[in-house]
Motif scaffolding. Structure first.
Motif, PDB file in Angstrom:
ATOM      1  N   SER A 157      39.573   6.557  -6.363  1.00 38.09           N
ATOM      2  CA  SER A 157      38.396   6.385  -5.515  1.00 38.09           C
ATOM      3  C   SER A 157      38.744   6.323  -4.106  1.00 38.09           C
ATOM      4  O   SER A 157      40.144   6.760  -3.877  1.00 38.09           O
ATOM      5  CB  SER A 157      38.379   4.715  -5.844  1.00 38.09           C
ATOM      6  N   ASP A 158      38.076   6.575  -3.237  1.00 35.26           N
ATOM      7  CA  ASP A 158      38.025   6.476  -1.711  1.00 35.26           C
ATOM      8  C   ASP A 158      38.905   5.533  -1.268  1.00 35.26           C
ATOM      9  O   ASP A 158      39.889   5.702  -0.343  1.00 35.26           O
ATOM     10  CB  ASP A 158      36.897   6.532  -1.015  1.00 35.26           C
ATOM     11  N   ALA A 159      38.846   4.291  -1.875  1.00 34.07           N
ATOM     12  CA  ALA A 159      39.708   3.169  -1.289  1.00 34.07           C
ATOM     13  C   ALA A 159      41.385   3.476  -1.887  1.00 34.07           C
ATOM     14  O   ALA A 159      42.180   3.402  -0.999  1.00 34.07           O
ATOM     15  CB  ALA A 159      39.499   2.037  -2.324  1.00 34.07           C
ATOM     16  N   GLU A 160      41.670   4.251  -2.864  1.00 36.94           N
ATOM     17  CA  GLU A 160      42.859   4.636  -3.308  1.00 36.94           C
ATOM     18  C   GLU A 160      43.445   5.681  -2.119  1.00 36.94           C
ATOM     19  O   GLU A 160      44.590   5.506  -1.854  1.00 36.94           O
ATOM     20  CB  GLU A 160      43.019   5.270  -4.600  1.00 36.94           C
TER      21      GLU A 160
ATOM     22  N   ARG B 187      42.484   6.107   1.003  1.00 39.49           N
ATOM     23  CA  ARG B 187      42.517   5.551   2.252  1.00 39.49           C
ATOM     24  C   ARG B 187      43.921   4.628   2.172  1.00 39.49           C
ATOM     25  O   ARG B 187      44.472   4.631   3.258  1.00 39.49           O
ATOM     26  CB  ARG B 187      41.378   4.638   2.576  1.00 39.49           C
ATOM     27  N   ALA B 188      44.103   3.883   1.155  1.00 39.94           N
ATOM     28  CA  ALA B 188      45.427   3.167   1.063  1.00 39.94           C
ATOM     29  C   ALA B 188      46.721   4.110   1.278  1.00 39.94           C
ATOM     30  O   ALA B 188      47.587   3.808   1.598  1.00 39.94           O
ATOM     31  CB  ALA B 188      45.735   2.516  -0.316  1.00 39.94           C
TER      32      ALA B 188
END
Length: 108
Positions: free
Chosen positions: A84-87, A89-90
């Motif tokens: 995911s984009d969240a992963e 970004r993390a």
């Protein structure tokens, strides 16, 4: 007036140095991020090195991090890696911390 000119030159020098440091840290972060993504895609060491360089280059397309995030998301998806984009970004944030730490360590 000379003191003012000296002070102005000192501020300009500091600004230029700060910009150079930030550029180096960002380039290092992008390289680390490229290596992270290459590992997830199962690339060989030679492919990993080339891919990390490509991620660094991708950051010159536009201001900010969106160009790098788009590249990683597209490449990981094309390699059938679920992410995911969240992963991403993390990972970007983690690698930024690591890059800053490495830069500071290299200055000592």
């Amino acid at each position: 007036m000379s003191a003012f000119d000296d002070r102005e030159r000192a501020f300009e020098t500091k600004f230029a140095r700060d910009q150079e440091v930030q550029f180096r840290i960002t380039a290092r972060r992008n390289r680390l991020l490229g290596e992270w993504a290459a590992e997830r895609m199962g690339l060989t060491p030679e492919e990993t090195d080339a891919y990390a360089k490509a991620v660094v280059q991708a950051d010159f397309e536009e201001a900010g991090d969106e160009d790098v995030i788009r590249k990683l998301a597209g490449d990981l998806t094309a390699a059938s890696v679920e992410i995911s984009d969240a992963e991403i970004r993390a990972a970007l944030n983690d690698k930024a911390v690591e890059a800053r730490r490495q830069f500071i360590d290299s200055q000592n």
